[in-house]
Design an enzyme around this catalytic site. Structure first.
Site, mmCIF file in Angstrom:
data_model
loop_
_atom_site.group_PDB
_atom_site.id
_atom_site.type_symbol
_atom_site.label_atom_id
_atom_site.label_comp_id
_atom_site.label_asym_id
_atom_site.label_seq_id
_atom_site.Cartn_x
_atom_site.Cartn_y
_atom_site.Cartn_z
ATOM 1 N N GLU A 1 52.364 -35.715 -61.018
ATOM 2 C CA GLU A 1 51.976 -37.136 -60.922
ATOM 3 C C GLU A 1 51.084 -37.545 -62.105
ATOM 4 O OE1 GLU A 1 50.789 -36.365 -56.775
ATOM 5 O OE2 GLU A 1 51.913 -38.176 -56.275
ATOM 6 N N GLY B 1 50.310 -33.177 -57.625
ATOM 7 C CA GLY B 1 49.433 -34.073 -58.391
ATOM 8 C C GLY B 1 49.497 -33.814 -59.891
ATOM 9 N N GLU C 1 55.069 -31.193 -52.166
ATOM 10 C CA GLU C 1 54.128 -31.563 -51.097
ATOM 11 C C GLU C 1 54.691 -31.340 -49.698
ATOM 12 O OE1 GLU C 1 54.375 -33.152 -53.949
ATOM 13 O OE2 GLU C 1 52.417 -33.908 -54.591
HETATM 14 N N1 CAA Z 1 44.955 -26.099 -55.307
HETATM 15 C C1 CAA Z 1 43.983 -25.171 -55.241
HETATM 16 N N2 CAA Z 1 44.115 -23.912 -55.743
HETATM 17 C C2 CAA Z 1 45.285 -23.627 -56.340
HETATM 18 C C3 CAA Z 1 46.325 -24.551 -56.442
HETATM 19 C C4 CAA Z 1 46.121 -25.852 -55.907
HETATM 20 N N3 CAA Z 1 47.052 -26.817 -56.004
HETATM 21 N N4 CAA Z 1 47.381 -23.965 -57.069
HETATM 22 C C5 CAA Z 1 46.987 -22.720 -57.347
HETATM 23 N N5 CAA Z 1 45.722 -22.500 -56.912
HETATM 24 C C6 CAA Z 1 44.918 -21.276 -57.014
HETATM 25 C C7 CAA Z 1 45.431 -20.209 -56.058
HETATM 26 O O1 CAA Z 1 44.902 -20.414 -54.759
HETATM 27 C C8 CAA Z 1 44.937 -18.956 -56.715
HETATM 28 O O2 CAA Z 1 43.559 -18.805 -56.426
HETATM 29 P P1 CAA Z 1 42.950 -17.341 -56.097
HETATM 30 O O3 CAA Z 1 43.191 -16.535 -57.331
HETATM 31 O O4 CAA Z 1 41.508 -17.639 -55.839
HETATM 32 O O5 CAA Z 1 43.708 -16.836 -54.931
HETATM 33 C C9 CAA Z 1 45.054 -19.273 -58.203
HETATM 34 O O6 CAA Z 1 45.113 -20.702 -58.296
HETATM 35 C C10 CAA Z 1 46.315 -18.719 -58.829
HETATM 36 O O7 CAA Z 1 47.426 -19.157 -58.059
HETATM 37 P P2 CAA Z 1 48.523 -18.163 -57.448
HETATM 38 O O8 CAA Z 1 47.931 -16.815 -57.168
HETATM 39 O O9 CAA Z 1 49.192 -18.861 -56.298
HETATM 40 O O10 CAA Z 1 49.516 -18.022 -58.685
HETATM 41 P P3 CAA Z 1 51.065 -17.707 -58.646
HETATM 42 O O11 CAA Z 1 51.461 -17.435 -60.054
HETATM 43 O O12 CAA Z 1 51.380 -16.678 -57.643
HETATM 44 O O13 CAA Z 1 51.771 -19.073 -58.155
HETATM 45 C C11 CAA Z 1 52.078 -21.455 -58.114
HETATM 46 C C12 CAA Z 1 51.679 -20.225 -58.948
HETATM 47 C C13 CAA Z 1 53.571 -21.381 -57.766
HETATM 48 C C14 CAA Z 1 51.809 -22.705 -58.963
HETATM 49 C C15 CAA Z 1 51.239 -21.505 -56.813
HETATM 50 O O14 CAA Z 1 49.867 -21.361 -57.158
HETATM 51 C C16 CAA Z 1 51.388 -22.750 -56.021
HETATM 52 O O15 CAA Z 1 52.392 -22.916 -55.343
HETATM 53 N N6 CAA Z 1 50.374 -23.666 -56.073
HETATM 54 C C17 CAA Z 1 50.364 -24.872 -55.285
HETATM 55 C C18 CAA Z 1 51.374 -25.891 -55.805
HETATM 56 C C19 CAA Z 1 51.392 -27.093 -54.894
HETATM 57 O O16 CAA Z 1 51.771 -27.019 -53.742
HETATM 58 N N7 CAA Z 1 50.978 -28.262 -55.426
HETATM 59 C C20 CAA Z 1 50.937 -29.491 -54.669
HETATM 60 C C21 CAA Z 1 49.551 -29.676 -54.127
HETATM 61 S S1 CAA Z 1 49.454 -30.992 -52.975
HETATM 62 C C22 CAA Z 1 49.349 -32.384 -53.887
HETATM 63 O O17 CAA Z 1 49.375 -32.372 -55.103
HETATM 64 C C23 CAA Z 1 49.193 -33.610 -53.039
HETATM 65 C C24 CAA Z 1 49.243 -34.919 -53.721
HETATM 66 O O18 CAA Z 1 50.213 -35.301 -54.365
HETATM 67 C C25 CAA Z 1 48.170 -35.845 -53.489
#
Ligand code: CAA
Length: 265
Positions: free
Chosen positions: A121, A118, A141
């Site tokens: 996006e 997102g 995703e």
């Molecule tokens: N939603 C909620 N929380 C999130 C988040 C998300 N998209 N991305 C990161 N966070 C949170 C983590 O859970 C973490 O929280 P805690 O400290 O409470 O555990 C905090 O942010 C820091 O994140 P990381 O510890 O994971 O940090 P990192 O440096 O190790 O990794 C990252 C960074 C690679 C961006 C990893 O956080 C990640 O992969 N995030 C998710 C990315 C993702 O998959 N995005 C797509 C979401 S789905 C979507 O967007 C659907 C749509 O189109 C409608």
């Protein structure tokens, strides 16, 4: 002049200096993930900005060091069940992206750090994108068993072509700034994305505001139609531009060898 201090935004910040507004998604603890509340605040802020006739350009960026926006809020998604909840969530997010895309003023995403799901996006819903060296862009995703739901499948393919968009969506890989530039996913790479975005915005603010809104409208409507239909739209809007005071001022200033002072009339 709208004072954003009066509004209790908890997930975003909005600053305005002169004609330039900066909207910062600011939930660094969740890497600025787009929760439903965050979407509601963005929608409200965009409405408020559009009530202020002095706002002529908008930058969207992310707070903190690590992220532009790391996607939809995965905790909220995980709590949803079923076809209808998913569809509603997708439509609600799409609405806000559409609101951003439809603004009559130029919009620039200043991408610092992660712009995933997102988050990418949101950047795609802006007119142009500037990435810093730390930017990591992707639509991961499918790693969650999902597809992009806030316009990514459509806007990414229109921007960089179906082949490249499918590569990014099916591999879920993250792209760095230089590769994003090479594929046309971002327009500029800079040491500091926000500083560069401000420079670009200042350049745009010197141009005719109605003309810029008509450029946006012509491109946006033209993408949804045939070439012939698009050319008709262009001609109509060209005629409309010629009926403005800005057109008179722009051409007069050129002939007088001075800088135009546009009033948006
Ligand atoms: N939603 C909620 N929380 C999130 C988040 C998300 N998209 N991305 C990161 N966070 C949170 C983590 O859970 C973490 O929280 P805690 O400290 O409470 O555990 C905090 O942010 C820091 O994140 P990381 O510890 O994971 O940090 P990192 O440096 O190790 O990794 C990252 C960074 C690679 C961006 C990893 O956080 C990640 O992969 N995030 C998710 C990315 C993702 O998959 N995005 C797509 C979401 S789905 C979507 O967007 C659907 C749509 O189109 C409608």
């Amino acid at each position: 002049m709208t004072s954003f201090d009066e509004f209790e935004f908890r997930n975003i910040q909005v600053d305005r200096h002169g004609g330039l507004a900066v909207l910062t998604v600011d939930r660094p603890k969740a890497l600025n993930a787009l929760s439903a509340d965050t979407f509601a605040e963005i929608a409200e802020a965009l409405d408020l900005l559009m009530e202020d006739p002095e706002v002529g350009a908008l930058i969207v960026t992310g707070g903190g060091e690590k992220a532009f926006v790391a996607g939809a809020d995965i905790s909220e998604l995980a709590a949803m069940e079923g076809v209808y909840a998913g569809r509603e969530a997708s439509l609600a997010g799409q609405d806000v992206m559409h609101q951003l895309t439809s603004l009559p003023i130029p919009t620039i995403a200043a991408i610092n750090g992660y712009a995933l799901g997102g988050g990418l996006e949101l950047a795609l819903a802006c007119d142009i994108r500037v990435a810093s060296g730390t930017a990591r862009l992707g639509l991961p995703e499918v790693t969650l068993g999902l597809l992009p739901g806030y316009g990514g499948t459509q806007r990414l393919a229109r921007l960089i072509g179906a082949g490249r968009a499918l590569d990014l969506m099916l591999t879920a890989r993250q792209v760095r700034a230089e590769e994003a530039l090479a594929m046309g996913l971002v327009n500029y790479v800079a040491d500091n994305a926000l500083t560069k975005a401000r420079e670009i915005a200042e350049t745009m603010l010197k141009n005719g505001p109605i003309a810029m809104s008509l450029v946006k409208e012509a491109v946006r409507r033209g993408l949804d139609t045939t070439l012939e239909g698009g050319l008709e739209i262009e001609a109509d809007l060209f005629g409309m531009a010629m009926s403005t005071q800005d057109f008179r001022e722009g051409t007069r200033a050129f002939l007088d060898k001075r800088r135009a002072e546009f009033k948006g009339e």
